[in-house]
Write a protein that holds these residues in place. Structure first.
Motif, PDB file in Angstrom:
ATOM      1  N   PHE A  75       2.281  10.155 -12.638  1.00 57.84           N
ATOM      2  CA  PHE A  75       0.617  10.269 -12.038  1.00 57.84           C
ATOM      3  C   PHE A  75       1.202   8.702 -11.000  1.00 57.84           C
ATOM      4  O   PHE A  75       2.061   8.061 -10.596  1.00 57.84           O
ATOM      5  CB  PHE A  75      -0.352   9.770 -12.726  1.00 57.84           C
ATOM      6  CG  PHE A  75      -0.538  10.411 -14.213  1.00 57.84           C
ATOM      7  CD1 PHE A  75      -1.025  11.471 -14.282  1.00 57.84           C
ATOM      8  CD2 PHE A  75      -0.381  10.030 -15.806  1.00 57.84           C
ATOM      9  CE1 PHE A  75      -1.230  12.970 -14.709  1.00 57.84           C
ATOM     10  CE2 PHE A  75      -0.125  11.010 -15.970  1.00 57.84           C
ATOM     11  CZ  PHE A  75      -1.166  12.450 -16.153  1.00 57.84           C
ATOM     12  N   GLN A  76       0.089   9.560  -9.962  1.00 61.36           N
ATOM     13  CA  GLN A  76      -0.095   8.405  -9.399  1.00 61.36           C
ATOM     14  C   GLN A  76      -0.736   6.748  -9.168  1.00 61.36           C
ATOM     15  O   GLN A  76       0.044   6.292  -8.886  1.00 61.36           O
ATOM     16  CB  GLN A  76      -1.594   8.533  -8.531  1.00 61.36           C
ATOM     17  CG  GLN A  76      -1.736   9.870  -7.316  1.00 61.36           C
ATOM     18  CD  GLN A  76      -2.744  10.395  -6.946  1.00 61.36           C
ATOM     19  OE1 GLN A  76      -3.555   8.998  -6.546  1.00 61.36           O
ATOM     20  NE2 GLN A  76      -2.798  11.221  -5.998  1.00 61.36           N
ATOM     21  N   GLY A 130       2.992  -4.650  -8.988  1.00 59.38           N
ATOM     22  CA  GLY A 130       3.065  -3.581  -8.894  1.00 59.38           C
ATOM     23  C   GLY A 130       4.452  -3.069  -8.686  1.00 59.38           C
ATOM     24  O   GLY A 130       4.145  -1.718  -9.437  1.00 59.38           O
ATOM     25  N   GLY A 131       5.289  -3.002  -7.650  1.00 63.96           N
ATOM     26  CA  GLY A 131       6.230  -1.805  -8.435  1.00 63.96           C
ATOM     27  C   GLY A 131       7.185  -2.490 -10.162  1.00 63.96           C
ATOM     28  O   GLY A 131       7.045  -1.496 -10.133  1.00 63.96           O
ATOM     29  N   MET A 132       6.799  -3.278 -10.965  1.00 61.89           N
ATOM     30  CA  MET A 132       7.262  -3.757 -12.137  1.00 61.89           C
ATOM     31  C   MET A 132       6.220  -2.294 -12.961  1.00 61.89           C
ATOM     32  O   MET A 132       7.401  -2.417 -13.429  1.00 61.89           O
ATOM     33  CB  MET A 132       7.735  -5.316 -12.345  1.00 61.89           C
ATOM     34  CG  MET A 132       8.454  -5.793 -11.690  1.00 61.89           C
ATOM     35  SD  MET A 132       8.789  -7.056 -12.880  1.00 61.89           S
ATOM     36  CE  MET A 132       9.755  -6.725 -14.543  1.00 61.89           C
ATOM     37  N   ALA A 157       0.561   3.716  -4.053  1.00 58.15           N
ATOM     38  CA  ALA A 157      -0.772   2.263  -4.105  1.00 58.15           C
ATOM     39  C   ALA A 157      -0.356   1.328  -3.388  1.00 58.15           C
ATOM     40  O   ALA A 157      -1.265   0.213  -4.103  1.00 58.15           O
ATOM     41  CB  ALA A 157      -1.131   2.570  -5.673  1.00 58.15           C
ATOM     42  N   LEU A 158       0.720   1.205  -3.751  1.00 57.65           N
ATOM     43  CA  LEU A 158       1.937   0.258  -3.359  1.00 57.65           C
ATOM     44  C   LEU A 158       1.883  -0.083  -1.564  1.00 57.65           C
ATOM     45  O   LEU A 158       1.400   0.935  -1.144  1.00 57.65           O
ATOM     46  CB  LEU A 158       2.976   0.242  -3.554  1.00 57.65           C
ATOM     47  CG  LEU A 158       3.155   0.950  -5.055  1.00 57.65           C
ATOM     48  CD1 LEU A 158       5.017   1.348  -5.775  1.00 57.65           C
ATOM     49  CD2 LEU A 158       2.583  -0.059  -6.396  1.00 57.65           C
ATOM     50  N   ASP A 159       1.871  -1.802  -1.609  1.00 55.99           N
ATOM     51  CA  ASP A 159       2.060  -1.762  -0.239  1.00 55.99           C
ATOM     52  C   ASP A 159       3.740  -1.115  -0.019  1.00 55.99           C
ATOM     53  O   ASP A 159       3.707  -0.833  -0.254  1.00 55.99           O
ATOM     54  CB  ASP A 159       1.515  -3.292   0.309  1.00 55.99           C
ATOM     55  CG  ASP A 159       2.668  -4.208  -0.577  1.00 55.99           C
ATOM     56  OD1 ASP A 159       4.061  -3.903   0.055  1.00 55.99           O
ATOM     57  OD2 ASP A 159       2.914  -4.800  -2.158  1.00 55.99           O
ATOM     58  N   TYR A 160       3.101  -1.128   1.942  1.00 55.26           N
ATOM     59  CA  TYR A 160       4.413  -0.600   2.330  1.00 55.26           C
ATOM     60  C   TYR A 160       5.746  -1.377   1.555  1.00 55.26           C
ATOM     61  O   TYR A 160       6.334   0.207   1.613  1.00 55.26           O
ATOM     62  CB  TYR A 160       4.124  -0.776   3.632  1.00 55.26           C
ATOM     63  CG  TYR A 160       5.193  -0.029   4.966  1.00 55.26           C
ATOM     64  CD1 TYR A 160       5.642   1.572   4.831  1.00 55.26           C
ATOM     65  CD2 TYR A 160       6.729  -0.741   5.465  1.00 55.26           C
ATOM     66  CE1 TYR A 160       6.690   1.794   5.057  1.00 55.26           C
ATOM     67  CE2 TYR A 160       7.255  -0.102   5.847  1.00 55.26           C
ATOM     68  CZ  TYR A 160       8.071   1.341   5.887  1.00 55.26           C
ATOM     69  OH  TYR A 160       8.530   1.972   6.599  1.00 55.26           O
ATOM     70  N   GLN A 161       6.206  -2.291   1.987  1.00 54.08           N
ATOM     71  CA  GLN A 161       7.238  -2.869   1.449  1.00 54.08           C
ATOM     72  C   GLN A 161       7.855  -2.511  -0.238  1.00 54.08           C
ATOM     73  O   GLN A 161       8.701  -2.405  -0.512  1.00 54.08           O
ATOM     74  CB  GLN A 161       7.098  -4.482   1.573  1.00 54.08           C
ATOM     75  CG  GLN A 161       8.668  -5.238   1.778  1.00 54.08           C
ATOM     76  CD  GLN A 161       8.470  -6.401   1.580  1.00 54.08           C
ATOM     77  OE1 GLN A 161       7.381  -7.157   2.173  1.00 54.08           O
ATOM     78  NE2 GLN A 161       9.825  -7.986   1.458  1.00 54.08           N
ATOM     79  N   THR A 162       6.565  -2.370  -1.123  1.00 53.57           N
ATOM     80  CA  THR A 162       6.965  -2.600  -2.037  1.00 53.57           C
ATOM     81  C   THR A 162       7.202  -0.842  -2.395  1.00 53.57           C
ATOM     82  O   THR A 162       8.030  -1.092  -3.292  1.00 53.57           O
ATOM     83  CB  THR A 162       5.477  -3.065  -2.770  1.00 53.57           C
ATOM     84  OG1 THR A 162       5.046  -3.644  -2.867  1.00 53.57           O
ATOM     85  CG2 THR A 162       6.011  -2.801  -4.450  1.00 53.57           C
ATOM     86  N   LEU A 164       8.637   1.072  -0.363  1.00 52.31           N
ATOM     87  CA  LEU A 164      10.734   0.757  -0.557  1.00 52.31           C
ATOM     88  C   LEU A 164      11.152   0.801  -1.202  1.00 52.31           C
ATOM     89  O   LEU A 164      11.598   1.402  -1.840  1.00 52.31           O
ATOM     90  CB  LEU A 164      10.524   0.262   1.160  1.00 52.31           C
ATOM     91  CG  LEU A 164      10.069   0.595   2.620  1.00 52.31           C
ATOM     92  CD1 LEU A 164      10.707  -0.021   3.837  1.00 52.31           C
ATOM     93  CD2 LEU A 164      10.303   2.299   2.906  1.00 52.31           C
ATOM     94  N   MET A 165      10.889  -0.197  -1.509  1.00 52.05           N
ATOM     95  CA  MET A 165      12.193  -0.762  -2.601  1.00 52.05           C
ATOM     96  C   MET A 165      11.436  -0.158  -4.281  1.00 52.05           C
ATOM     97  O   MET A 165      12.486   0.061  -5.303  1.00 52.05           O
ATOM     98  CB  MET A 165      11.526  -2.331  -2.965  1.00 52.05           C
ATOM     99  CG  MET A 165      12.256  -3.228  -2.013  1.00 52.05           C
ATOM    100  SD  MET A 165      11.746  -4.896  -2.748  1.00 52.05           S
ATOM    101  CE  MET A 165      10.546  -5.122  -2.625  1.00 52.05           C
ATOM    102  N   VAL A 166      10.512   0.224  -4.399  1.00 57.94           N
ATOM    103  CA  VAL A 166       9.802   0.744  -5.363  1.00 57.94           C
ATOM    104  C   VAL A 166      10.967   2.050  -6.097  1.00 57.94           C
ATOM    105  O   VAL A 166      11.591   3.473  -6.636  1.00 57.94           O
ATOM    106  CB  VAL A 166       8.614   1.182  -6.297  1.00 57.94           C
ATOM    107  CG1 VAL A 166       8.794   1.877  -7.276  1.00 57.94           C
ATOM    108  CG2 VAL A 166       7.927  -0.527  -6.474  1.00 57.94           C
ATOM    109  N   SER A 167      10.172   3.239  -4.161  1.00 60.36           N
ATOM    110  CA  SER A 167      11.312   4.888  -3.991  1.00 60.36           C
ATOM    111  C   SER A 167      12.491   4.412  -4.118  1.00 60.36           C
ATOM    112  O   SER A 167      13.105   5.734  -5.038  1.00 60.36           O
ATOM    113  CB  SER A 167      10.705   4.625  -2.602  1.00 60.36           C
ATOM    114  OG  SER A 167      10.987   4.312  -1.664  1.00 60.36           O
TER     115      SER A 167
END
Length: 251
Positions: A75-76, A130-132, A157-162, A164-167
């Protein structure tokens, strides 16, 4: 072509006090085995409605849906339960299905160790970034061993930098676990960098305006979303998809 999902001539109408609303209109889309399909469209175009039809949360008004294999839905929001440990959050789907066994637990242990979550297994969601948390949410989805992953704007729901890393993380996990996936997003860059093919939806009532096969000058073994954003073809795809979305049409 070997398709694991096919949606043919899908219509979806909703009924309100003001009358009948058509959300999806003659949608035809397919997910090929070994691929990631992006569903790109403006806000309110029916992207999530398509996913809800695939998970049987909604029934199409008309049309045909064929699915081979099990579906897993991310989910989102991560929807982690704050009072359960990370391990207990991950096993919740198996508990509901009454499929907690040694084989399933070994699979979860492998996933946790492979993707850097093992040492956090006895902690609680509030202790994670948030990423984890999103990585845990994906592992929870993978714990039931689905064949296809449905990703409903999982990074929004994540900030831009996070984001990118999470994607990058989630792309690598999908590829390493040999899963097929459908990614719903309104982020053009995200769709280009993660997907093999992109279906562009029109405004409501939504139909598939066009289908793009994404081919970037990146070696397969080096391919990640971050690397793909640097490919020379990236800007051309972005410009073409931006025009397809008609974001300013009618304003």
């Amino acid at each position: 072509m070997d398709n694991i999902i096919e949606m043919k001539n899908i219509y979806k109408n909703f009924y309100t006090d003001e009358g009948e609303i058509t959300v999806l209109q003659d949608v035809n889309v397919a997910l090929e085995r070994g691929k990631i399909l992006g569903i790109l469209g403006p806000s309110g175009s029916g992207k999530s409605t398509l996913l809800n039809i695939l998970t049987n949360l909604l029934t199409p008004t008309s049309g045909e849906v064929k699915i081979e294999g099990k579906i897993g839905y991310m989910f989102q929001k991560d929807h982690l339960l704050e009072w359960r440990t990370i391990m207990d959050n991950i096993t919740i789907g198996l508990e509901i299905q009454k499929k907690v066994n040694d084989e399933a637990l070994k699979r979860i242990e492998h996933l946790l160790k492979m993707y850097g979550i093992w040492e956090f297994r006895n902690r609680y969601p509030k202790e994670l970034s948030g990423g984890m948390r999103q990585r845990v949410a994906l592992i929870r989805t993978l714990a039931t061993d689905p064949d296809v992953l449905l990703l409903d704007e999982p990074f929004s729901a994540l900030d831009y930098q996070t984001r990118l890393m999470v994607s990058d993380d989630i792309y690598k996990i999908i590829r390493k676990e040999h899963k097929d996936a459908i990614l719903v997003t309104h982020d053009i860059s995200e769709a280009i960098s993660m997907c093999d093919q992109i279906a562009v939806l029109s405004k409501r009532p939504a139909t598939v305006k066009s289908l793009y096969n994404i081919s970037l000058s990146v070696k397969d073994k080096e391919k990640t979303p971050l690397v793909c954003r640097k490919a020379p073809e990236f800007k051309d795809y972005f410009d073409a998809l931006w025009k397809e979305l008609d974001v300013y049409e009618g304003e």
